[in-house]
Design an enzyme around this catalytic site. Structure first.
Site, PDB file in Angstrom:
ATOM      1  N   LEU A  23       0.710  -1.248  -0.007  1.00 45.69           N
ATOM      2  CA  LEU A  23       0.196  -0.320  -0.005  1.00 45.69           C
ATOM      3  C   LEU A  23       0.990   0.739  -0.157  1.00 45.69           C
ATOM      4  O   LEU A  23       0.184   2.256  -0.257  1.00 45.69           O
ATOM      5  CB  LEU A  23      -0.645   0.011   1.488  1.00 45.69           C
ATOM      6  N   LYS A  73      15.120  -6.231   6.128  1.00 41.33           N
ATOM      7  CA  LYS A  73      15.424  -5.551   6.793  1.00 41.33           C
ATOM      8  C   LYS A  73      16.095  -5.443   7.427  1.00 41.33           C
ATOM      9  O   LYS A  73      16.817  -4.392   8.072  1.00 41.33           O
ATOM     10  CB  LYS A  73      13.554  -5.369   7.879  1.00 41.33           C
ATOM     11  N   ALA A 137       9.466  -7.687  15.711  1.00 33.68           N
ATOM     12  CA  ALA A 137       8.474  -6.459  16.333  1.00 33.68           C
ATOM     13  C   ALA A 137       8.210  -6.315  17.723  1.00 33.68           C
ATOM     14  O   ALA A 137       8.150  -4.760  18.222  1.00 33.68           O
ATOM     15  CB  ALA A 137       6.977  -6.950  15.761  1.00 33.68           C
TER      16      ALA A 137
HETATM   17  P1  ATR Z   1       8.303 -10.171  13.430  1.00 39.44           P
HETATM   18  O1  ATR Z   1       9.702  -9.592  13.379  1.00 39.44           O
HETATM   19  O2  ATR Z   1       7.099  -9.406  12.781  1.00 39.44           O
HETATM   20  O3  ATR Z   1       7.871 -10.054  15.200  1.00 39.44           O
HETATM   21  P2  ATR Z   1       9.170 -12.959  14.363  1.00 39.44           P
HETATM   22  O4  ATR Z   1      10.607 -12.308  14.355  1.00 39.44           O
HETATM   23  O5  ATR Z   1       9.382 -13.883  13.121  1.00 39.44           O
HETATM   24  O6  ATR Z   1       8.570 -11.960  13.599  1.00 39.44           O
HETATM   25  O7  ATR Z   1       8.511 -13.282  15.281  1.00 39.44           O
HETATM   26  C1  ATR Z   1       7.268 -13.722  14.953  1.00 39.44           C
HETATM   27  C2  ATR Z   1       6.440 -13.941  16.266  1.00 39.44           C
HETATM   28  O8  ATR Z   1       4.949 -14.382  16.482  1.00 39.44           O
HETATM   29  C3  ATR Z   1       7.172 -14.267  17.543  1.00 39.44           C
HETATM   30  O9  ATR Z   1       7.170 -14.234  19.204  1.00 39.44           O
HETATM   31  C4  ATR Z   1       6.276 -16.467  17.196  1.00 39.44           C
HETATM   32  O10 ATR Z   1       6.153 -17.005  18.797  1.00 39.44           O
HETATM   33  P3  ATR Z   1       8.076 -17.772  18.759  1.00 39.44           P
HETATM   34  O11 ATR Z   1       9.018 -17.304  19.353  1.00 39.44           O
HETATM   35  O12 ATR Z   1       7.351 -18.848  19.772  1.00 39.44           O
HETATM   36  O13 ATR Z   1       7.909 -18.782  17.062  1.00 39.44           O
HETATM   37  C5  ATR Z   1       4.912 -15.042  17.429  1.00 39.44           C
HETATM   38  N1  ATR Z   1       3.745 -16.389  16.611  1.00 39.44           N
HETATM   39  C6  ATR Z   1       4.238 -17.286  15.333  1.00 39.44           C
HETATM   40  N2  ATR Z   1       3.218 -17.759  15.555  1.00 39.44           N
HETATM   41  C7  ATR Z   1       2.829 -17.935  16.624  1.00 39.44           C
HETATM   42  C8  ATR Z   1       1.623 -18.960  17.040  1.00 39.44           C
HETATM   43  N3  ATR Z   1       0.434 -19.771  16.493  1.00 39.44           N
HETATM   44  N4  ATR Z   1       0.763 -18.773  18.324  1.00 39.44           N
HETATM   45  C9  ATR Z   1       1.880 -17.949  19.478  1.00 39.44           C
HETATM   46  N5  ATR Z   1       2.803 -17.373  18.892  1.00 39.44           N
HETATM   47  C10 ATR Z   1       3.446 -17.473  17.120  1.00 39.44           C
END
Ligand code: ATR
Length: 292
Positions: A23, A73, A137
């Site tokens: 977007l 990033k 994030a």
């Molecule tokens: P970003 O950079 O967007 O934060 P990331 O570094 O891949 O992406 O982090 C994803 C986050 O979503 C993590 O906190 C992950 O938890 P884990 O560290 O335990 O993997 C969380 N996450 C992803 N899928 C999940 C799920 N099904 N239930 C709970 N937490 C989830």
């Protein structure tokens, strides 16, 4: 737009993979029109082995600035001549600003989230904050909360080890035991009854709109305000559960808006007025089919 492009038109763009659903052109091309800049913004789909060439080529082509999105990033930081201190601490760059000899990297995602919160009157200072997610994030949001003077921050993550490591690093940096790491089901340990929650996991993102990282009403009763950094769907299940239990909830569209606005300000050396930001926000909502 085509008839307005001439010999003096400057270019900005987005590097990512995929970029087809972005977007950002809506934000920047309309900002250019509104602020009277002879500038176009275009998406560039970059293959993984092409990132270095893309950054160097952009400089060679006199491109004014770039946004950088998933999955580059962090990797893009290898190809910059300078990195803003805040972006370095976060470990991610989403905006490149042309300087002598190359690009300087910034992170406007987190300053964008903060400016969006301020525009909605949501404050961090003195709040008990719950952050869900300890990924990239989550880390950046934890640092924001520490920097903005939150009273206490509970960092909930599915894998508690990741929350613990992140808490230890932020507490060390800010010389204060502000971040309390917990597993995602340990919300019973949260002492406060009225918290600000910031949801940073990918759970609930379109097309998995029926999911929330936590479902328990006991948890949602503790939330006075929730921000989900997801903006598609416009109301995540996490937001819906917050609202059903009496809290206010905001999605991530203001974060998207202001990360773009701050990038545009950096590229053009101007300040975008709130009226203009509001107008762009309306265009983004229209683009997403949000009517409220
Ligand atoms: P970003 O950079 O967007 O934060 P990331 O570094 O891949 O992406 O982090 C994803 C986050 O979503 C993590 O906190 C992950 O938890 P884990 O560290 O335990 O993997 C969380 N996450 C992803 N899928 C999940 C799920 N099904 N239930 C709970 N937490 C989830």
């Amino acid at each position: 737009m085509a008839e307005k492009i001439n010999g003096k038109t400057r270019t900005c763009g987005l590097i990512g993979n995929p970029v087809e659903h972005t977007l950002s052109p809506v934000i920047h091309n309309n900002l250019a029109e509104k602020t009277g800049k002879n500038l176009v913004y275009v998406p560039f789909h970059v293959e993984p082995d092409g990132l270095e060439n893309a950054v160097k080529g952009a400089y060679g082509l006199n491109i004014l600035g770039m946004n950088v999105t998933v999955p580059y990033k962090t990797d893009v930081m290898n190809y910059l001549v300078e990195i803003d201190e805040e972006a370095r601490a976060i470990g991610a760059v989403n905006t490149l600003v042309r300087v002598q000899g190359g690009y300087k990297g910034y992170n406007t995602d987190i300053s964008g989230l903060h400016r969006g919160m301020l525009s909605d009157g949501v404050k961090i200072s003195k709040e008990a904050v719950i952050i869900l997610g300890a990924g990239g994030a989550g880390k950046a949001v934890a640092r924001l909360c520490a920097a903005e003077g939150a009273e206490k921050v509970y960092l909930l993550n599915r894998s508690v080890e990741k929350a613990e490591a992140l808490a230890a690093s932020v507490n060390k940096e800010f010389e204060r035991e502000i971040i309390v790491p917990l597993g995602i089901s340990e919300f019973g340990k949260i002492e406060e009854d009225s918290c600000l929650a910031i949801q940073t996991t990918s759970v609930g993102l379109h097309p998995d709109s029926d999911k929330s990282p936590i479902e328990d009403t006991v948890f949602f009763k503790k939330i006075h305000t929730a921000i989900d950094i997801i903006y598609k769907p416009a109301e995540t299940r996490f937001m819906k559960l917050t609202r059903e239990n009496g809290g206010k909830a905001y999605n991530g569209l203001k974060m998207l808006l202001y990360q773009g606005i701050i990038a545009y300000e950096l590229w053009n050396g101007i300040e975008v007025e709130e009226d203009t930001a509001g107008w762009i926000y309306g265009l983004l909502k229209k683009e997403l089919g949000i009517h409220e």
